[in-house]
Design an enzyme around this catalytic site. Structure first.
Site, short mmCIF file in Angstrom:
data_model
loop_
_atom_site.label_atom_id
_atom_site.label_comp_id
_atom_site.label_asym_id
_atom_site.label_seq_id
_atom_site.Cartn_x
_atom_site.Cartn_y
_atom_site.Cartn_z
N TYR A 11 0.83 -1.22 0.00
CA TYR A 11 0.00 0.00 0.00
C TYR A 11 0.87 1.27 0.00
O TYR A 11 0.58 2.22 -0.71
CB TYR A 11 -0.91 -0.07 1.23
N ASN A 32 7.70 -10.08 -1.90
CA ASN A 32 7.37 -11.48 -2.18
C ASN A 32 5.86 -11.66 -2.41
O ASN A 32 5.36 -12.77 -2.33
CB ASN A 32 7.83 -12.39 -1.03
N ARG A 35 1.24 -9.63 0.69
CA ARG A 35 -0.09 -9.04 0.90
C ARG A 35 -1.11 -9.58 -0.10
O ARG A 35 -2.22 -9.95 0.26
CB ARG A 35 0.06 -7.52 0.78
N ASP A 74 11.75 -13.35 -1.05
CA ASP A 74 11.32 -13.33 0.35
C ASP A 74 12.50 -12.87 1.21
O ASP A 74 13.51 -13.56 1.32
CB ASP A 74 10.87 -14.75 0.75
N ASN A 131 7.91 -13.28 9.95
CA ASN A 131 8.14 -12.31 8.87
C ASN A 131 8.77 -11.03 9.42
O ASN A 131 9.84 -10.59 8.98
CB ASN A 131 6.80 -11.98 8.20
N THR A 157 5.14 2.16 14.32
CA THR A 157 3.71 2.46 14.47
C THR A 157 3.43 3.14 15.80
O THR A 157 4.07 2.81 16.82
CB THR A 157 2.87 1.17 14.32
N SER A 192 -1.90 -5.35 20.10
CA SER A 192 -2.07 -6.51 19.22
C SER A 192 -0.72 -7.20 19.08
O SER A 192 0.32 -6.61 19.40
CB SER A 192 -2.60 -6.09 17.84
N TYR A 194 0.63 -7.98 16.19
CA TYR A 194 1.33 -7.23 15.14
C TYR A 194 2.08 -6.04 15.75
O TYR A 194 3.27 -5.84 15.49
CB TYR A 194 0.31 -6.74 14.07
N HIS A 195 1.37 -5.24 16.56
CA HIS A 195 2.02 -4.07 17.15
C HIS A 195 3.19 -4.48 18.05
O HIS A 195 4.20 -3.78 18.13
CB HIS A 195 1.01 -3.23 17.95
N LYS A 198 6.28 -4.87 16.14
CA LYS A 198 6.90 -3.59 15.78
C LYS A 198 7.75 -3.05 16.93
O LYS A 198 8.79 -2.41 16.72
CB LYS A 198 5.83 -2.57 15.37
N GLN A 221 4.12 5.59 12.75
CA GLN A 221 3.02 6.05 11.91
C GLN A 221 1.66 5.64 12.48
O GLN A 221 1.52 4.58 13.08
CB GLN A 221 3.21 5.41 10.53
N TYR A 268 -16.39 0.06 16.44
CA TYR A 268 -16.16 -0.99 17.43
C TYR A 268 -16.36 -0.41 18.83
O TYR A 268 -15.67 0.54 19.24
CB TYR A 268 -14.74 -1.55 17.31
N GLU A 341 -9.06 -3.31 23.63
CA GLU A 341 -8.42 -1.99 23.60
C GLU A 341 -9.28 -1.04 24.43
O GLU A 341 -10.47 -1.31 24.65
CB GLU A 341 -8.34 -1.47 22.14
N1 USQ Z 1 -11.93 0.37 14.18
C1 USQ Z 1 -13.32 0.45 14.26
N2 USQ Z 1 -14.04 -0.07 13.23
C2 USQ Z 1 -13.45 -0.63 12.12
C3 USQ Z 1 -12.05 -0.69 12.05
C4 USQ Z 1 -11.32 -0.18 13.09
O1 USQ Z 1 -13.89 0.97 15.23
O2 USQ Z 1 -14.18 -1.07 11.23
C5 USQ Z 1 -11.11 0.96 15.26
C6 USQ Z 1 -10.12 -0.05 15.85
O3 USQ Z 1 -10.72 -0.80 16.88
C7 USQ Z 1 -9.00 0.89 16.31
C8 USQ Z 1 -9.03 2.04 15.30
O4 USQ Z 1 -10.31 1.97 14.69
O5 USQ Z 1 -9.30 1.40 17.58
C9 USQ Z 1 -7.96 1.96 14.22
O6 USQ Z 1 -8.06 0.69 13.60
P1 USQ Z 1 -7.39 0.37 12.17
O7 USQ Z 1 -7.84 -1.01 11.78
O8 USQ Z 1 -7.64 1.48 11.23
O9 USQ Z 1 -5.85 0.45 12.53
P2 USQ Z 1 -4.89 -0.52 13.35
O10 USQ Z 1 -5.42 -1.89 13.53
O11 USQ Z 1 -4.48 0.18 14.58
O12 USQ Z 1 -3.65 -0.66 12.36
C10 USQ Z 1 -3.39 0.29 11.32
C11 USQ Z 1 -2.48 -0.37 10.29
C12 USQ Z 1 -1.14 -0.68 10.95
C13 USQ Z 1 -0.57 0.59 11.56
C14 USQ Z 1 -1.57 1.18 12.55
C15 USQ Z 1 -1.14 2.51 13.12
O13 USQ Z 1 -3.08 -1.55 9.79
O14 USQ Z 1 -0.26 -1.21 9.98
O15 USQ Z 1 0.61 0.30 12.24
O16 USQ Z 1 -2.81 1.44 11.84
S1 USQ Z 1 -1.70 2.74 14.79
O17 USQ Z 1 -3.15 2.50 14.83
O18 USQ Z 1 -1.40 4.09 15.19
O19 USQ Z 1 -1.03 1.76 15.60
#
Ligand code: USQ
Length: 394
Positions: A11, A32, A35, A74, A131, A157, A192, A194-195, A198, A221, A268, A341
């Site tokens: 992306y 690779n 996504r 990869d 990964n 992040t 999470s 994932y986080h 990071k 970010q 959510y 969360e």
């Molecule tokens: N959320 C909703 N409804 C949805 C999707 C998400 O309420 O349909 C909420 C989530 O619970 C969360 C927030 O919106 O509280 C952000 O969710 P997100 O899915 O947009 O983002 P997140 O899972 O945190 O991850 C994304 C990217 C990730 C990056 C991160 C930055 O996928 O790669 O590292 O944003 S951060 O959020 O600042 O950690």
């Protein structure tokens, strides 16, 4: 300058490749297709089809005369990443097949980026850990062995910090304890797996900086929104991947898509979750300015890469308002939160560092969101309602 982009099909990776190529840099991308393959395996679709990385590089060359060299591989295999620094690289697509020289900058996007993906089950958890950590570790060792002067720009992040009940600085905090002071990485609380990877990435990079004087900029970010950049405007086939599903879609991209297809917005829980957001064009700007003003030898420089903050409720309201203006009736639905969360919390991050070195923020205005509605509406018939919410639980 030779710029190497790890995760160049993603992306952010592909728009970054075009951005630097257009500014005269010698760009190599490696990917690779993680996504794309994951989207196929999990059957989550994308808003529109995107040519392969090899095809996109060819299209870019036809339209601009510029060359983006491509390697499909990869990066968990250490030999692939080492090949960029020891001269043994073999390009799958390049007009000029010769070695372009050691990269002055490596931009590291080669991560499994989804929090829900990392928590589907133990198998996806393992893929995420393997990964993200192996690639970062391979990069650190390749630089240690061949090129300690190369500047690494890593996309971290904001989620590494979590949502602490105190202000969030840019990476570092000075702590006074029993009358003595020292500076440390700000305490981290990821919500999470994932986080969490990071956070571990940051630690691997910080180790490389301390041991071998590597130069690293870590850009913390927030969720990114948008799909169009100046470079993709020349041809639709150059547009970046756009996910709106529960696993790979981020919230603003999802809400706009849901509004267009008449799916009630998936807030959510209480919707008080606040995060820092940025436009995809600002990711490019921030990475470019970081590249122009590299970290020093033996420095881990950390910036918080966000331009403004919103709660989920504020984003839902904005989507409803912009949708209404365009004739869409947008419903907002509060679902039981599948994630673990805080839904109401203090959030006060600092994000002045990038602005101080020259970034000019683009904000998420109603007009900007309206532009996103227009692009998404062009592909309305591709939108699959069944992938919007399945409820992957933490
Ligand atoms: N959320 C909703 N409804 C949805 C999707 C998400 O309420 O349909 C909420 C989530 O619970 C969360 C927030 O919106 O509280 C952000 O969710 P997100 O899915 O947009 O983002 P997140 O899972 O945190 O991850 C994304 C990217 C990730 C990056 C991160 C930055 O996928 O790669 O590292 O944003 S951060 O959020 O600042 O950690």
């Amino acid at each position: 300058m030779h710029i190497l982009i790890l995760g160049g099909d993603g992306y952010l990776g592909w728009p970054t490749a075009m951005y630097f190529s257009n500014r005269g840099h010698d760009v190599t991308v490696v990917d690779n297709y993680f996504r794309r393959n994951a989207c196929t395996e999990l059957d989550v679709g994308m808003l529109y089809p995107v040519p392969t990385l090899l095809e996109r590089a060819r299209i870019w060359h036809e339209l601009t005369g510029r060359e983006i060299k491509v390697v499909i591989g990869d990066l968990k295999d250490p030999e692939i990443i080492r090949s960029f620094f020891n001269g043994r690289v073999s390009y799958q697509w390049a007009v000029n097949q010769g070695f372009t020289g050691i990269p002055a900058t490596v931009i590291h996007y080669a991560e499994q980026p989804s929090a829900p993906y990392s928590l589907i089950n133990y198998k996806y958890a393992n893929i995420t850990v393997a990964n993200n950590l192996l690639i970062t570790n391979n990069l650190v060792w390749a630089l240690r062995d061949f090129s300690r002067d190369t500047h690494v720009i890593h996309i971290g992040t904001m989620g590494e910090y979590g949502t602490p009940n105190i202000d969030i600085p840019e990476g570092w905090i000075e702590i006074e304890h029993k009358g003595r002071k020292d500076k440390f990485l700000f305490p981290r609380h990821a919500s999470s797996l994932y986080h969490t990877t990071k956070i571990m990435d940051t630690d691997l990079l910080w180790f490389g900086v301390r041991m071998w004087d590597l130069r690293v900029t870590d850009l913390m970010q927030g969720p990114v929104y948008g799909m169009e950049t100046e470079d993709s405007a020349i041809d639709n086939r150059l547009m970046t991947l756009f996910n709106y599903d529960e696993i790979f879609g981020t919230i603003v991209n999802r809400f706009v898509t849901q509004a267009v297809v008449g799916y009630p917005l998936t807030v959510y829980g209480k919707g008080g979750q606040t995060r820092g957001y940025l436009n995809i064009n600002d990711t490019l700007q921030c990475v470019h300015i970081s590249e122009n003003t590299p970290a020093k030898k033996g420095e881990l420089r950390i910036f918080n890469q966000i331009m403004e903050t919103f709660s989920v409720n504020e984003l839902a309201e904005m989507t409803r308002r912009v949708g209404a203006k365009l004739g869409y009736e947008v419903e907002i639905n509060h679902l039981e939160n599948p994630r673990k969360e805080s839904e109401e919390h203090y959030y006060n991050p600092t994000y002045q560092g990038l602005i101080e070195i020259g970034v000019k923020p683009h904000y998420l205005t109603d007009d900007v969101m309206e532009g996103m509605f227009q692009v998404v509406a062009n592909y309305q018939s591709n939108i699959r309602k069944d992938v919007i919410f399945k409820g992957i639980k933490w």
